[in-house]
Design a protein around this motif. Sequence first.
Motif, PDB file in Angstrom:
ATOM      1  N   ALA A   1      32.079 -31.575  15.479  1.00 18.87           N
ATOM      2  CA  ALA A   1      31.620 -32.281  14.280  1.00 18.87           C
ATOM      3  C   ALA A   1      30.893 -31.341  13.328  1.00 18.87           C
ATOM      4  O   ALA A   1      31.013 -31.453  12.102  1.00 18.87           O
ATOM      5  CB  ALA A   1      30.714 -33.444  14.687  1.00 18.87           C
ATOM      6  N   GLU A   2      30.138 -30.386  13.891  1.00 12.69           N
ATOM      7  CA  GLU A   2      29.380 -29.442  13.076  1.00 12.69           C
ATOM      8  C   GLU A   2      30.166 -28.159  12.807  1.00 12.69           C
ATOM      9  O   GLU A   2      29.708 -27.307  12.031  1.00 12.69           O
ATOM     10  CB  GLU A   2      28.068 -29.083  13.785  1.00 12.69           C
ATOM     11  N   HIS A   3      31.327 -27.997  13.476  1.00 15.35           N
ATOM     12  CA  HIS A   3      32.080 -26.730  13.399  1.00 15.35           C
ATOM     13  C   HIS A   3      31.163 -25.564  13.753  1.00 15.35           C
ATOM     14  O   HIS A   3      31.108 -24.552  13.056  1.00 15.35           O
ATOM     15  CB  HIS A   3      32.679 -26.516  11.991  1.00 15.35           C
ATOM     16  N   LEU A   4      30.454 -25.716  14.868  1.00 15.25           N
ATOM     17  CA  LEU A   4      29.447 -24.743  15.257  1.00 15.25           C
ATOM     18  C   LEU A   4      29.502 -24.522  16.765  1.00 15.25           C
ATOM     19  O   LEU A   4      29.697 -25.459  17.528  1.00 15.25           O
ATOM     20  CB  LEU A   4      28.054 -25.238  14.856  1.00 15.25           C
ATOM     21  N   CYS A   5      29.339 -23.270  17.168  1.00 16.97           N
ATOM     22  CA  CYS A   5      29.323 -22.935  18.596  1.00 16.97           C
ATOM     23  C   CYS A   5      28.012 -22.236  18.922  1.00 16.97           C
ATOM     24  O   CYS A   5      27.563 -21.355  18.184  1.00 16.97           O
ATOM     25  CB  CYS A   5      30.505 -22.019  18.942  1.00 16.97           C
ATOM     26  N   MET A   6      27.413 -22.622  20.024  1.00 19.31           N
ATOM     27  CA  MET A   6      26.216 -21.964  20.517  1.00 19.31           C
ATOM     28  C   MET A   6      26.605 -21.123  21.728  1.00 19.31           C
ATOM     29  O   MET A   6      27.295 -21.601  22.629  1.00 19.31           O
ATOM     30  CB  MET A   6      25.163 -22.992  20.934  1.00 19.31           C
ATOM     31  N   ALA A   7      26.183 -19.867  21.750  1.00 19.73           N
ATOM     32  CA  ALA A   7      26.518 -18.953  22.846  1.00 19.73           C
ATOM     33  C   ALA A   7      25.241 -18.414  23.477  1.00 19.73           C
ATOM     34  O   ALA A   7      24.257 -18.133  22.779  1.00 19.73           O
ATOM     35  CB  ALA A   7      27.376 -17.798  22.346  1.00 19.73           C
ATOM     36  N   THR A   8      25.278 -18.273  24.791  1.00 24.90           N
ATOM     37  CA  THR A   8      24.190 -17.642  25.537  1.00 24.90           C
ATOM     38  C   THR A   8      24.787 -16.517  26.368  1.00 24.90           C
ATOM     39  O   THR A   8      25.817 -16.691  27.014  1.00 24.90           O
ATOM     40  CB  THR A   8      23.496 -18.652  26.467  1.00 24.90           C
ATOM     41  N   VAL A   9      24.163 -15.352  26.328  1.00 28.50           N
ATOM     42  CA  VAL A   9      24.643 -14.184  27.053  1.00 28.50           C
ATOM     43  C   VAL A   9      23.510 -13.632  27.914  1.00 28.50           C
ATOM     44  O   VAL A   9      22.374 -13.488  27.435  1.00 28.50           O
ATOM     45  CB  VAL A   9      25.165 -13.090  26.097  1.00 28.50           C
ATOM     46  N   ARG A  10      23.814 -13.348  29.178  1.00 30.36           N
ATOM     47  CA  ARG A  10      22.867 -12.716  30.107  1.00 30.36           C
ATOM     48  C   ARG A  10      23.442 -11.368  30.516  1.00 30.36           C
ATOM     49  O   ARG A  10      24.587 -11.285  30.963  1.00 30.36           O
ATOM     50  CB  ARG A  10      22.652 -13.585  31.346  1.00 30.36           C
ATOM     51  N   TRP A  11      22.643 -10.321  30.379  1.00 32.75           N
ATOM     52  CA  TRP A  11      23.125  -8.974  30.707  1.00 32.75           C
ATOM     53  C   TRP A  11      22.042  -8.209  31.453  1.00 32.75           C
ATOM     54  O   TRP A  11      20.879  -8.167  31.026  1.00 32.75           O
ATOM     55  CB  TRP A  11      23.515  -8.210  29.441  1.00 32.75           C
ATOM     56  N   THR A  12      22.427  -7.602  32.575  1.00 29.07           N
ATOM     57  CA  THR A  12      21.528  -6.748  33.346  1.00 29.07           C
ATOM     58  C   THR A  12      21.868  -5.297  33.051  1.00 29.07           C
ATOM     59  O   THR A  12      22.947  -4.830  33.440  1.00 29.07           O
ATOM     60  CB  THR A  12      21.669  -7.016  34.851  1.00 29.07           C
ATOM     61  N   PRO A  13      21.012  -4.562  32.349  1.00 26.16           N
ATOM     62  CA  PRO A  13      21.328  -3.173  32.009  1.00 26.16           C
ATOM     63  C   PRO A  13      21.233  -2.273  33.235  1.00 26.16           C
ATOM     64  O   PRO A  13      20.619  -2.645  34.252  1.00 26.16           O
ATOM     65  CB  PRO A  13      20.250  -2.820  30.976  1.00 26.16           C
ATOM     66  N   PRO A  14      21.816  -1.079  33.177  1.00 31.89           N
ATOM     67  CA  PRO A  14      21.714  -0.158  34.316  1.00 31.89           C
ATOM     68  C   PRO A  14      20.284   0.331  34.484  1.00 31.89           C
ATOM     69  O   PRO A  14      19.516   0.427  33.524  1.00 31.89           O
ATOM     70  CB  PRO A  14      22.652   0.989  33.923  1.00 31.89           C
ATOM     71  N   VAL A  15      19.936   0.646  35.712  1.00 30.93           N
ATOM     72  CA  VAL A  15      18.591   1.151  35.993  1.00 30.93           C
ATOM     73  C   VAL A  15      18.426   2.558  35.425  1.00 30.93           C
ATOM     74  O   VAL A  15      17.419   2.872  34.780  1.00 30.93           O
ATOM     75  CB  VAL A  15      18.330   1.144  37.511  1.00 30.93           C
ATOM     76  N   PHE A  16      19.414   3.404  35.630  1.00 31.59           N
ATOM     77  CA  PHE A  16      19.366   4.777  35.124  1.00 31.59           C
ATOM     78  C   PHE A  16      20.222   4.842  33.861  1.00 31.59           C
ATOM     79  O   PHE A  16      21.435   5.088  33.910  1.00 31.59           O
ATOM     80  CB  PHE A  16      19.861   5.753  36.191  1.00 31.59           C
ATOM     81  N   VAL A  17      19.580   4.589  32.730  1.00 32.02           N
ATOM     82  CA  VAL A  17      20.311   4.428  31.474  1.00 32.02           C
ATOM     83  C   VAL A  17      21.011   5.713  31.061  1.00 32.02           C
ATOM     84  O   VAL A  17      22.194   5.704  30.689  1.00 32.02           O
ATOM     85  CB  VAL A  17      19.355   3.953  30.363  1.00 32.02           C
ATOM     86  N   LYS A  18      20.310   6.845  31.131  1.00 29.59           N
ATOM     87  CA  LYS A  18      20.909   8.101  30.675  1.00 29.59           C
ATOM     88  C   LYS A  18      22.153   8.460  31.477  1.00 29.59           C
ATOM     89  O   LYS A  18      23.162   8.904  30.916  1.00 29.59           O
ATOM     90  CB  LYS A  18      19.885   9.235  30.743  1.00 29.59           C
ATOM     91  N   ASP A  19      22.092   8.268  32.802  1.00 30.19           N
ATOM     92  CA  ASP A  19      23.261   8.566  33.629  1.00 30.19           C
ATOM     93  C   ASP A  19      24.427   7.646  33.286  1.00 30.19           C
ATOM     94  O   ASP A  19      25.582   8.076  33.234  1.00 30.19           O
ATOM     95  CB  ASP A  19      22.907   8.421  35.111  1.00 30.19           C
ATOM     96  N   ALA A  20      24.126   6.363  33.063  1.00 28.45           N
ATOM     97  CA  ALA A  20      25.185   5.410  32.726  1.00 28.45           C
ATOM     98  C   ALA A  20      25.811   5.729  31.371  1.00 28.45           C
ATOM     99  O   ALA A  20      27.024   5.600  31.186  1.00 28.45           O
ATOM    100  CB  ALA A  20      24.626   3.984  32.724  1.00 28.45           C
ATOM    101  N   VAL A  21      24.985   6.156  30.404  1.00 28.72           N
ATOM    102  CA  VAL A  21      25.512   6.507  29.087  1.00 28.72           C
ATOM    103  C   VAL A  21      26.408   7.746  29.172  1.00 28.72           C
ATOM    104  O   VAL A  21      27.460   7.819  28.528  1.00 28.72           O
ATOM    105  CB  VAL A  21      24.350   6.732  28.096  1.00 28.72           C
ATOM    106  N   LYS A  22      26.001   8.733  29.974  1.00 29.93           N
ATOM    107  CA  LYS A  22      26.840   9.926  30.155  1.00 29.93           C
ATOM    108  C   LYS A  22      28.188   9.560  30.761  1.00 29.93           C
ATOM    109  O   LYS A  22      29.233  10.054  30.327  1.00 29.93           O
ATOM    110  CB  LYS A  22      26.120  10.937  31.051  1.00 29.93           C
TER     111      LYS A  22
END
Length: 257
Positions: free
Chosen positions: A113-134
Amino acid sequence: MQLRFLLVGLAVVGLGGCRSTKPGTHVEVMDEGGTKVYVAGAAGPGMNQGLACDTAVSRTVAAIALRFTQDNDDIQEAVAKDVGVEDGRVFLERFARAKMQSAAVQDTRFNPAEHLCMATVRWTPPVFVKDAVKEYAEEVKAQEYAAMHPKDGSAAPAASPAVAPTTSPTPQQPNPVVTAPVQPAPPPPPALPECPKEKGKLAKADEAMQKAQDELNECLRRTNNNTKTCSRYQLYVDQAAAKQRSAQEALTRCISR
């Protein structure tokens, strides 16, 4: 009507609680048993469920990626140096968006009716960010190289087996020793071009394209999908898309050298 109130609530909280999140989005960082988890919500307009929910998920992912990058601003320079890009902040956002496409939990609700969608996203990032980015940077390089250098399907011809002599050797002549020829080792693959300048420009073009698309979607939401009123924002999207294509072509030319 309940969905509309939820959207307004998200907008108010988003404007008051985050430094740069767009109106209509809200990001929280939660601690679940010592693990950091990002939870975000956003709304997306659209004439059908697919379009509206794709927009809502895209905006939610972008909001989490922005917050993740802000939370890791202390490693942006190190990331840029390690992976060979000009802007570590942009690459961190690109990394977060890519990982969320496959690892995040998405929940959507569409109100026809509103032509609207609500979204929810859950994300767990990596513990060792630099290693994951490499590791992600190496994956990107491998994908770019594979796209520019497809494997040759033809197989090398097999070596002919050595044929032993048919006549028996004389007592005075020893049996000849036949050895197979030593095959040369295959040459190493050519080094993958780094192209940091072109990659940095493409990352900035991707960011500009996302921003222009978000602004167009917001205009359409506020004007009940009036494309004429939002034509200026559509022009920004077209310009950003052209720059994005130009940056991609420049990167392709650099890699193919």
